[in-house]
Design an enzyme around this catalytic site. Structure first.
Site, PDB file in Angstrom:
ATOM      1  N   GLU A  11       7.877 -17.140   0.090  1.00 12.84           N
ATOM      2  CA  GLU A  11       9.007 -16.188   0.407  1.00 12.84           C
ATOM      3  C   GLU A  11       9.813 -16.727   1.896  1.00 12.84           C
ATOM      4  O   GLU A  11      10.385 -16.189   2.486  1.00 12.84           O
ATOM      5  CB  GLU A  11       8.317 -14.980   0.464  1.00 12.84           C
ATOM      6  N   CYS A  36       0.051  -6.747  -0.538  1.00 12.87           N
ATOM      7  CA  CYS A  36      -0.795  -6.872   0.349  1.00 12.87           C
ATOM      8  C   CYS A  36      -0.794  -8.098   1.070  1.00 12.87           C
ATOM      9  O   CYS A  36      -1.282  -8.361   2.111  1.00 12.87           O
ATOM     10  CB  CYS A  36      -2.060  -6.483  -0.160  1.00 12.87           C
ATOM     11  N   HIS A  37      -0.207  -9.238   0.575  1.00 14.70           N
ATOM     12  CA  HIS A  37       0.059 -10.471   0.869  1.00 14.70           C
ATOM     13  C   HIS A  37       0.894 -10.683   1.956  1.00 14.70           C
ATOM     14  O   HIS A  37       1.317 -11.550   2.570  1.00 14.70           O
ATOM     15  CB  HIS A  37       0.367 -11.482  -0.311  1.00 14.70           C
ATOM     16  N   TYR A  43      -1.004  -5.598  10.240  1.00 13.39           N
ATOM     17  CA  TYR A  43      -1.741  -4.519  10.191  1.00 13.39           C
ATOM     18  C   TYR A  43      -1.582  -3.383  11.482  1.00 13.39           C
ATOM     19  O   TYR A  43      -1.654  -2.351  11.145  1.00 13.39           O
ATOM     20  CB  TYR A  43      -3.196  -5.014  10.412  1.00 13.39           C
ATOM     21  N   ASN A  94      -7.180  -2.456  -2.314  1.00 15.68           N
ATOM     22  CA  ASN A  94      -6.143  -1.725  -3.134  1.00 15.68           C
ATOM     23  C   ASN A  94      -6.282  -1.914  -4.452  1.00 15.68           C
ATOM     24  O   ASN A  94      -6.892  -2.908  -5.030  1.00 15.68           O
ATOM     25  CB  ASN A  94      -4.729  -2.583  -2.677  1.00 15.68           C
TER      26      ASN A  94
END
Length: 93
Positions: A87, A58-59, A27, A50
DNA sequence: CACATGACCTAAC
DNA sequence: TGTTAGGCCATGT
């Protein structure tokens, strides 16, 4: 597709879309990218508000401590964790 | 305009 | 190393 909202939110969402697959940003980093290193809180707010979750990664935004933070979009923090693990950005053990 | 909220960060104990 | 307190910013009521 054009995002609509406050200048701040638009800046944040734009930065989020710049995050490539398999990478995560804090952030604070996003805050610095938009020119307000101390607005880490407001950044988190923009992510939480969002308008199009699938359009904004956003993840891929985590805390500076390495924590996940949160996820108000869908599924909750659990879904976010799952995505990060998928990921290979978050340790599964 | 003032108060309250939130997915934060840093410093201090 | 873990917890507590204060500060900081944007948004909504």
């Amino acid at each position: 597709m054009k995002l609509v909202g406050t200048e701040f939110q638009v800046k944040v969402w734009s930065e989020l879309q710049k995050i490539p697959y398999g990478e995560v940003r804090t952030y604070k980093q996003i805050a610095e990218s938009i020119g307000s290193p101390k607005s880490s809180r407001a950044v988190a707010n923009a992510c939480a508000k969002n308008p199009h979750p699938p359009l904004i990664p956003c993840h891929r935004v985590v805390r500076s401590d390495g924590g996940l933070g949160g996820y108000s979009a869908h599924g909750g923090t659990s879904e976010k964790m799952k995505l990060l693990i998928k990921e290979s950005v978050f340790p599964s053990d």
